[in-house]
Write a protein that holds these residues in place. Structure first.
Motif, short mmCIF file in Angstrom:
data_model
loop_
_atom_site.label_atom_id
_atom_site.label_comp_id
_atom_site.label_asym_id
_atom_site.label_seq_id
_atom_site.Cartn_x
_atom_site.Cartn_y
_atom_site.Cartn_z
N THR C 1 0.84 -1.21 0.00
CA THR C 1 0.00 0.00 0.00
C THR C 1 0.88 1.25 0.00
N GLU C 2 0.46 2.19 -0.82
CA GLU C 2 1.19 3.45 -0.90
C GLU C 2 1.03 4.23 0.39
N LEU C 3 2.13 4.81 0.84
CA LEU C 3 2.09 5.59 2.07
C LEU C 3 1.65 7.02 1.74
N THR C 4 0.36 7.17 1.54
CA THR C 4 -0.19 8.47 1.15
C THR C 4 -0.16 9.42 2.34
N ASN C 5 -0.48 10.68 2.08
CA ASN C 5 -0.46 11.68 3.15
C ASN C 5 -1.45 11.37 4.26
N GLY C 6 -2.65 10.95 3.87
CA GLY C 6 -3.67 10.64 4.86
C GLY C 6 -3.21 9.50 5.75
N LEU C 7 -2.62 8.52 5.15
CA LEU C 7 -2.13 7.36 5.89
C LEU C 7 -1.00 7.78 6.84
N LYS C 8 -0.10 8.62 6.34
CA LYS C 8 0.98 9.13 7.20
C LYS C 8 0.43 9.84 8.43
N GLU C 9 -0.60 10.65 8.22
CA GLU C 9 -1.17 11.40 9.35
C GLU C 9 -1.80 10.45 10.37
N ALA C 10 -2.47 9.40 9.88
CA ALA C 10 -3.10 8.43 10.79
C ALA C 10 -2.04 7.74 11.65
N ILE C 11 -0.94 7.38 11.03
CA ILE C 11 0.15 6.72 11.76
C ILE C 11 0.77 7.69 12.76
N LYS C 12 0.97 8.92 12.31
CA LYS C 12 1.57 9.95 13.17
C LYS C 12 0.68 10.20 14.40
N ALA C 13 -0.63 10.20 14.17
CA ALA C 13 -1.56 10.49 15.27
C ALA C 13 -1.47 9.46 16.39
N LEU C 14 -0.98 8.26 16.07
CA LEU C 14 -0.85 7.21 17.09
C LEU C 14 0.05 7.62 18.24
N THR C 15 1.12 8.33 17.91
CA THR C 15 2.14 8.60 18.93
C THR C 15 2.51 10.07 19.05
N ALA C 16 1.74 10.95 18.36
CA ALA C 16 2.06 12.38 18.44
C ALA C 16 1.26 12.99 19.59
N PHE C 17 1.93 13.23 20.70
CA PHE C 17 1.29 13.86 21.84
C PHE C 17 1.79 15.29 21.92
N ASN C 18 0.87 16.22 21.89
CA ASN C 18 1.25 17.63 21.94
C ASN C 18 1.25 18.10 23.39
N TYR C 19 2.45 18.29 23.94
CA TYR C 19 2.58 18.71 25.35
C TYR C 19 2.63 20.23 25.48
N GLY C 20 2.52 20.94 24.35
CA GLY C 20 2.52 22.40 24.39
C GLY C 20 3.90 22.96 24.66
N THR C 21 3.93 24.28 24.78
CA THR C 21 5.17 24.99 25.12
C THR C 21 5.14 25.22 26.63
N VAL C 22 6.18 24.73 27.29
CA VAL C 22 6.13 24.69 28.76
C VAL C 22 6.81 25.90 29.38
N SER C 23 6.16 26.47 30.38
CA SER C 23 6.79 27.52 31.18
C SER C 23 6.31 27.36 32.62
N THR C 24 6.89 28.17 33.51
CA THR C 24 6.49 28.07 34.91
C THR C 24 5.94 29.41 35.37
N ARG C 25 4.80 29.37 36.01
CA ARG C 25 4.14 30.58 36.48
C ARG C 25 4.78 31.02 37.79
N ALA C 26 4.57 32.28 38.16
CA ALA C 26 5.12 32.84 39.41
C ALA C 26 4.81 31.93 40.61
N ASP C 27 3.61 31.32 40.62
CA ASP C 27 3.23 30.47 41.77
C ASP C 27 3.79 29.05 41.64
N GLY C 28 4.66 28.84 40.66
CA GLY C 28 5.29 27.53 40.53
C GLY C 28 4.54 26.55 39.66
#
Ligand SMILES: [Cu+2]
Ligand SMILES: [Cu+2]
Ligand SMILES: [Cu+2]
Ligand SMILES: [Cu+2]
Ligand SMILES: [Cu+2]
Ligand SMILES: [Cu+2]
Ligand code: NA
Ligand code: NA
Ligand code: NA
Ligand code: NA
Ligand code: NA
Ligand code: NA
Ligand SMILES: [Zn+2]
Ligand SMILES: [Zn+2]
Ligand SMILES: [Zn+2]
Ligand SMILES: [Zn+2]
Ligand SMILES: [Zn+2]
Ligand SMILES: [Zn+2]
Ligand SMILES: [Zn+2]
Ligand SMILES: [Zn+2]
Ligand SMILES: [Zn+2]
Lengths: 280, 280, 280
Positions: C1-28
């Protein structure tokens, strides 16, 4: 929004618990007598929409029957409608009292049993065609309190249902307590921090399931509530097939309007949607 | 009601547990050999209604395969029908034994695995088009008893299913054990006070769920039954999607006829309805 | 099977966890900043089939937002599409942050709340018509890790969904992670004996439930996962209505290809099917 009769009934159904007329039997048992009348009733199910329903005591859903485990429940059922009907209670009782027997138009029958098990139950007519007798509106909640009462709470009664207006075997209107968008127009007032307990059932005909989703918060869900040691599910979304029911316990952590609705978009948009308004 | 062949098979399916032919392997393991034959079979699904089915061993549902955890299950599957078929067992086994591979018409295959986990499982054909191969009737229950046996009980086997007679992708007949209203005509006899254990599965195709409701009583429900320390749900109504299954434990407190049925009115009225008759 | 863009995204979604950009607030407190953009996006949902979707950040499902209980989640949402949209997160937060308020085309809104409770949640647009805004693709998973981390595991993210291609209010294509048969073509590699944890949700519109079935094995199922002492269900088949979600823990006992799919035959055959490939 105008406070129409249908809307008033939906609001009333939230907190109207019918404990019956109480007496004590020779053996010391508490006896609770209820009057239930089946009737042909046109009910208002949304602003300007009437439904040619069949009801117990004039409302859809019917009255919430409430008692304590071990009480003698005695329901004098009079069929004031033009079709045979009955009352089938969920819970434990003699199969002779299970509502399979039709009560003819103009006749009466007394259902009598000891209430058990403690928990959240339902009742409905059991005369064929069953889909019609349920869909027309002959159902309600039946709460048996445990002998050791549950923790004090702000208690609310909710029945999820639907209405098929064009008789195609599919619902066009969905509600909780019989009136579309009732608690959008009139949010249910609760206090921040108090325990809110919802007795929720699904009597929706035609659709295989219905559901309850709460915004911005979670709740504990006790299915039926008959097992005092059961561990609740902690969630914000539960589903029920027809006849299933359970007890939700919710605490609202801060003031604001918390939406609740079916998590089937169709049902929510056709009326099964409302708000809790939590006040400090 | 006439005791037709279809009705006889539905009754038989309640208590016919196929334990296979037993032998002992060199390593001391119990081996159970089963014969399963796929065939094109016209079955009677209601008085006067025939269904052009595909069956294992001539009945819909197929035989209830039963064994004990740790036993070697050896199923000689012969495809005596005109289409390729297979047997897909739920439960743990080598993925080589999972029934994805088609067995051609006239060919055979031996499924062999160690039975685990203890609990209530199902089997069905897994050849595409899957909806057709399941709907046609190729399914049944698969019970793995725990090594420490469950408490003695009056045990019953039930499979919920449906039949699409006009090939529109929707069922017109619903049953438990393959025959509409079987246990309305011939109530299931049980004794007051005895433990009744029902092994229940849903193999209904096309409808998203099916359900089991009991009148005038409650039961304990163990989903799958693979966790010996699981706390059952105490209820009178449970739902299952296709492939789900569980164990019900019921005690009938007094004599009488206790109705049971799907709590989808449509399914109940199209055949998925019966009675337990409890005798003192 | 051809690794099309849609298929790539489905595979990527399995392990792509978006933890955001991390910083610390004044209260810790840990602050996590996420960027979410609603856009009109044509996505590939099967080989050669395009769907005129609405997406968060260009994929259906949207990114998996992940954080730890107690973190400050700050989501800058910019509506780059031609319709009003919002983000409704499940879980506990101020009702002011619940996504009921539409964000107009070209406008932005910042959702900010403390993440709780630990567990598996979802997010989706909440603008009417709700069925359309969800079905078009505006949804994703939202994982809040407990402060005491779960046991180390091979973690996978899965969203069950459907696509209505002809706008008749019924789905013709079903997938996990947005692409039909993605993991049939590219099985998910796991190791024999390792703990595999799947964060699974159902965002399928139109159908009342969806389900997950695993071949030749069983798993533990934690509904939502918000109760650290909850006892899991041990099974191979669970169902979820829209908005329900849970955590599956699986161990594969031997090498091989383990199929998984909806146990609704229709959904499986229209794309909601895949394999785990366990390697020694
Ligand atoms: Cu929502
Ligand atoms: Cu009922
Ligand atoms: Cu009933
Ligand atoms: Cu299966
Ligand atoms: Cu299968
Ligand atoms: Cu939601
Ligand atoms: Na209708
Ligand atoms: Na509808
Ligand atoms: Na049909
Ligand atoms: Na049907
Ligand atoms: Na469609
Ligand atoms: Na479909
Ligand atoms: Zn009636
Ligand atoms: Zn909502
Ligand atoms: Zn929500
Ligand atoms: Zn087959
Ligand atoms: Zn009934
Ligand atoms: Zn009942
Ligand atoms: Zn939207
Ligand atoms: Zn399969
Ligand atoms: Zn399987």
């Amino acid at each position: 929004t105008e406070l129409t009769n249908g809307l008033k009934e939906a609001i009333k159904a939230l907190t109207a618990f019918n404990y019956g007329t109480v007496s004590t039997r020779a053996d010391g048992k508490t006896v609770r007598d209820y009057e239930m009348i089946a009737m042909d009733t046109e009910v208002e199910i949304a602003k300007g929409i009437k439904f040619p329903g069949w009801s117990y005591n004039g409302t859809i859903p019917g009255p919430t029957i409430r008692c304590t485990e071990g009480d003698i429940v005695r329901v004098r059922f009079w069929n004031g409608s033009t079709h045979p009907h009955s009352i089938h209670f969920h819970g434990i009782h003699s199969p002779k009292m299970d509502g399979l027997e039709p009560v003819a138009s103009g006749e009466e029958f007394i259902y009598e049993f000891e209430a058990k098990p403690a928990g959240m139950h339902v009742y409905h007519c059991h005369i064929p065609p069953l889909a019609k007798h349920i869909h027309k509106g002959l159902y309600g909640n039946f709460i048996i309190d445990p002998k050791i009462p549950r923790k004090p709470a702000h208690e609310l009664n909710m029945v999820m249902n639907g209405y098929d207006l064009d008789l195609d075997g599919a619902n066009e209107v969905y509600t909780v307590n019989g009136y579309a968008f009732a608690f959008q127009a009139y949010p249910i007032e609760v206090k921040v921090g108090e325990l809110v307990r919802v007795y929720l059932s699904n009597l929706t005909e035609f659709d295989l399931i219905n559901s309850f989703h709460l915004h911005a918060n979670i709740f504990k869900y006790y299915e039926v509530g008959a097992d005092p040691d059961a561990r609740p599910i902690v969630t914000d979304t539960i589903m029920q097939c027809q006849g299933q029911r359970g007890i939700l316990e919710i605490v609202f952590p801060e003031p604001g309007k918390y939406m609740f609705h079916a998590h089937q978009s169709e049902f929510a948009e056709l009326g099964w949607m409302g708000f809790f308004e939590a006040k400090a």
